[in-house]
Each structure stands twice: as C-alpha cells, then as structure tokens.
Design an enzyme around this catalytic site. Structure first.
Site, mmCIF file in Angstrom:
data_model
loop_
_atom_site.group_PDB
_atom_site.id
_atom_site.type_symbol
_atom_site.label_atom_id
_atom_site.label_comp_id
_atom_site.label_asym_id
_atom_site.label_seq_id
_atom_site.Cartn_x
_atom_site.Cartn_y
_atom_site.Cartn_z
ATOM 1 N N HIS A 115 0.811 -1.218 0.000
ATOM 2 C CA HIS A 115 0.000 0.000 0.000
ATOM 3 C C HIS A 115 0.845 1.269 0.000
ATOM 4 O O HIS A 115 0.343 2.351 -0.289
ATOM 5 C CB HIS A 115 -0.977 0.005 1.175
ATOM 6 C CG HIS A 115 -0.359 0.263 2.518
ATOM 7 N ND1 HIS A 115 -0.044 -0.728 3.409
ATOM 8 C CD2 HIS A 115 -0.013 1.425 3.134
ATOM 9 C CE1 HIS A 115 0.458 -0.195 4.515
ATOM 10 N NE2 HIS A 115 0.488 1.110 4.368
ATOM 11 N N ASP A 145 0.147 -7.576 1.365
ATOM 12 C CA ASP A 145 0.613 -6.201 1.579
ATOM 13 C C ASP A 145 2.138 -6.126 1.595
ATOM 14 O O ASP A 145 2.729 -5.385 2.378
ATOM 15 C CB ASP A 145 0.044 -5.609 2.867
ATOM 16 C CG ASP A 145 0.146 -4.084 2.900
ATOM 17 O OD1 ASP A 145 0.260 -3.478 1.816
ATOM 18 O OD2 ASP A 145 0.133 -3.507 4.008
ATOM 19 N N SER A 216 4.672 2.537 7.905
ATOM 20 C CA SER A 216 4.333 1.385 7.068
ATOM 21 C C SER A 216 5.520 0.954 6.213
ATOM 22 O O SER A 216 6.137 1.774 5.528
ATOM 23 C CB SER A 216 3.153 1.723 6.150
ATOM 24 O OG SER A 216 1.988 1.910 6.895
#
Length: 477
Positions: A115, A145, A216
């Site tokens: 993402h 992911d 992230s």
C-alpha cells in the site's frame, strides 16, 4: 527516618525463606540495535503525475486529499465537477505519500508494504546517508501487503532476517521508520500477541510499539538485531497510534518477496470451497468429538474440490498431514502450496474420516463464479408436519432440472420460512441430503426428516446455482 529504620528492623527479623525474592531488572538499551540496523532502514516517498491546477486555488493538498478520501464535496466546487482551474492542463508531479522500507540485499533490493507504493508513478528511496535513488517496483502483492522495489546501488547495508518461530509474547522489539515523514524515528515496545487473524493469508504479529502513518513498510526488530516483521497496520479510531499495531511475519514476507523477485507476481493455490468455523452445535450434529477444522459450506462446480470428491457438509481436518485447527488455517496452507501440486486432504464425513487426493489450482486475480438459477417444480410436494417444523415445503425435481444441475436426485425448495429461512435457505434451492442422509425425492426427504432428532439442529446439504452449500436448521419447538 524512624519509619524506615523500623521497617528495616522488622524485615531483618523475618526468616530467610519468608523474604520475597526481588530481581532488579533495568530497561533494555536499544542504542546498539539502532546503530546496527538503522543504516539498512530507508525512507520511501512516492509521487503521482497529475494535471497542473487540479487543486482549487488556495487549498492545501492534504486537505484536498481528505475531501477526496471521504467523499466530501470540496468547498466552492459544485458536486460532480472536478476541482480544476480553467488553465491549460499540464502534467506535474505531486507528493503522494511517505512510508518506510528496509534493504534486503546489498545489491539494492528493498522491501516495503504494497500500500506504500500502490498507484505511484515514481518511488524515491532515501538512505540514512541522504543519498536518493529512483526505485523500480519489482512486484507488489495486495493480499499480503508486501512489495519489493529495486534501486541501482551496490555495497548497501542489509538487514539480518530473524526466525519468527523464536519470537515470544512479551519480548522487547523496536520499530524504525518515518512516521509523519520524520525519518529514522525509533520506537520500542513488546510483542503483545502472535498469530492474530486479520486476513486470509497472514497471521499477524501484534505489538504495542508506537506505529503511525509513515511507519508502514519499516522493520520490526528483535533484541538480536534481526528483522522479524514488517510494520503494516494499526488499530485506530483517530488515524494515530492507540496502543495496538500489527506486523507481517518476516517468514511470510520473504516467501512473497522471493516470488516477486523471481517473476514479479505471487502464485497461490486454491481448491474452490466456501468454508466457515465449526461450531459446537455443528460438531455435535456431525458426531465430532470437538469443534475443529474447516466446515465446507459450498463447493465450486468444476473446481479441484469437486473433482476430488469434497462435499458441502464435510469438515476438512488435515491438509498434507498438517492439522487444520481453525478455518483460517486452510486458506493459508492451500495458498502456500504451489499450483499443480498433488496434495492429500482429510475430511470428516458421516461419522468417519477419509483421505482424498486433490490437485491444487491457482488463485486468479479476479475470480468470478457463474450462478445459475433453477425455476419450476415437480409434481409431488411435501408439507408434512416434520417438514413444516423445519419451515420447508419441497417438491420433486423435473427431469429437465436434474439434467441442468447434473444431479441424480434431490428436492426443490418451494417455500422456506421460519427455521429454514433463518438458516439461509430460500425458494429454488435444491436439497441433496438431510441429517447426513441423501435424498432423491420427496418421499426420501420426508423419511429423513422424520428420523432426524427433533431436539438437535438438522444439517442440510443443498445446491444453489453452481454451488453446493451446507446449512444447519434449528427446528421450531
């Protein structure tokens, strides 16, 4: 001072075995870990090319993104109209997002979250020594992911990959990343739990390490300086850290990254079943000793499962010798199996276990299952007291319906109410078995219903379109 002296005197008077053992433990020092792993952590920022003048005059880009994301009309812009100026449109680069990553190998392979790079036109990787590189996206996998990008550099400091199986709940871990764009931010905490079920393919690591937007893709590091996970998700009601964060186990991530580096995509296995957790009621109705495994609610027509002989109502208890304790175990085991592999599935059916041979198919990007509807009914109908207690009225199948569904028998549901409706049955469904007894016509259906225990839920196997499914009907008392 007197109180302290008195306390000391009383303490010394106690027998040695009565004095509590106190172990002095200081907080860990993370400085060596940061020096060791920090150089291998990178900042990742992405850009996208948009038409110049896409933002309303005077509106901040972050604020515009807020309006877009939540579907709120942009002020002073009529609904349905794009917020653009009337100037001639030219392409310009705009910042899209900021994330983190870490260097997998000295030749420039970098791991991050899918993402982080999704939808980006350009990916810029910044090292701790402030060197910047435009990266190429090697591959990205939304299901896990995980993404891998490549920069043109050599001799880079790479991380050391740890063993997730050695990771224990309660042990210290740290995260390094770029929360809110603040490069090389270090936060620490402990492992709160392992094997958290938040997705079909990933049992995540839960921690209380402070992780915020921008973290992230950064590494989760144990006290040995090894990467054990990729910081990926947070639980939040405000958009910021609230004490719970999740990381992708590094062994799962490496398995994905190896495929991405080899072919740019991830290949996963599938068998074509719909499954759910085995409840206590279902286990009792099937004669199982305890709730365990994955209950097959539906079997896709033409799928590997159908060809192997798996039926709706089966409980899959083992896959290739590995125990299926919970429903989520099965898609992970099957998904990690190479398509084309011949595997063995153990199912519990009608009071006994049996092994079935199955050839694993491949998950398609956009699976679509055709659904056919059956119409019309046979002549003979059932409206016996036992059937009505289940909320069912059924009829025999016509020859045309048997041919269309490719079945030898069964009964068509003409009415589904009360208990049957609550269990999910509806008009047009075709019932194939009742209480583990196959039924070919209304007469056999009535006999099976009459013999079923009225004090227990009744399991029913039925067809709806291309899918054979399973339901548990709790009779009206």
């Amino acid at each position: 001072m007197t109180a302290v002296t008195l306390g000391a005197s009383l303490g010394s008077a106690l027998p040695a075995q009565a004095q509590p053992a106190a172990v002095a433990r200081g907080l860990p020092d993370f400085t060596d870990l940061v020096e060791q792993v920090g150089p291998a952590v990178v900042n990742i920022r992405t850009t996208e090319r948009v038409a110049a003048g896409d933002s309303p005059i005077g509106m901040d880009e972050d604020m515009l993104e807020f309006f877009k994301r939540f579907g709120i009309p942009v002020p002073n812009i009529p609904r349905g109209q794009s917020p653009r100026r009337s100037q001639p449109q030219q392409q310009e680069e705009q910042p899209r997002g900021v994330g983190s990553g870490f260097i997998l190998s000295s030749d420039g392979y970098v791991m991050t979250n899918a993402h982080v790079v999704e939808g980006a036109d350009d990916v810029i990787v910044t090292l701790t020594d402030k060197r910047e590189f435009k990266a190429k996206i090697v591959g990205s996998d939304k299901r896990s992911d995980v993404a891998v990008v490549k920069i043109d550099a050599t001799g880079l400091p790479a991380v050391k990959v740890g063993d997730v199986n050695r990771l224990k709940v309660g042990e210290w871990v740290i995260a390094i990343g770029s929360p809110f764009g603040l490069d090389n931010t270090v936060t620490a905490g402990i492992v709160s739990a392992k094997q958290r079920d938040t997705g079909d393919y990933l049992p995540l690591i839960q921690t209380d390490v402070a992780v915020n937007p921008g973290n992230s893709g950064g590494p989760l590091i144990n006290m040995r300086g090894e990467v054990v996970g990729i910081n990926s998700q947070i639980y939040s009601r405000s958009g910021g850290f609230m004490g719970i964060s999740f990381a992708i186990p590094i062994d799962e991530a490496i398995r994905v990254s190896d495929q991405l580096r080899a072919s740019g995509r991830v290949s996963r296995g599938r068998i074509g079943v719909q499954i759910e957790q085995v409840s206590k009621d279902v286990a009792e109705s099937l004669g199982m000793a305890k709730p365990q495994g994955a209950l097959v609610r539906g079997v896709e027509v033409g799928s590997p499962a159908e060809k192997a002989g798996i039926e709706a109502g089966d409980v899959i208890t083992r896959f290739d010798g590995k125990t299926v304790e919970k429903t989520v175990d099965l898609p992970r085991l099957v998904g990690n199996t190479k398509p084309g592999t011949k595997s063995t599935i153990t199912v519990f059916r009608r009071g006994a276990s049996r092994d079935l041979s199955i050839t694993i198919a491949e998950v398609e990007p956009d699976e679509k299952t055709a659904a056919k509807s059956s119409s019309g009914g046979g002549k003979s109908k059932s409206s016996s007291a036992a059937a009505e207690q289940l909320g069912l009225v059924v009829s025999d199948l016509t020859d045309a319906q048997r041919k269309e569904l490719k079945v030898k028998g069964g009964v068509r549901v003409t009415e589904a109410a009360e208990a049957a409706a609550r269990a999910g049955l509806r008009e047009g469904d075709v019932i194939m078995s009742v209480a583990n007894v196959e039924v070919h016509n209304v007469k056999e259906f009535e006999a099976a219903v009459a013999k079923a225990d009225k004090n227990k839920p009744v399991n029913v196997l039925y067809r709806r379109g291309e899918w054979a499914q399973y339901a548990l009907i709790r009779p009206v008392r």
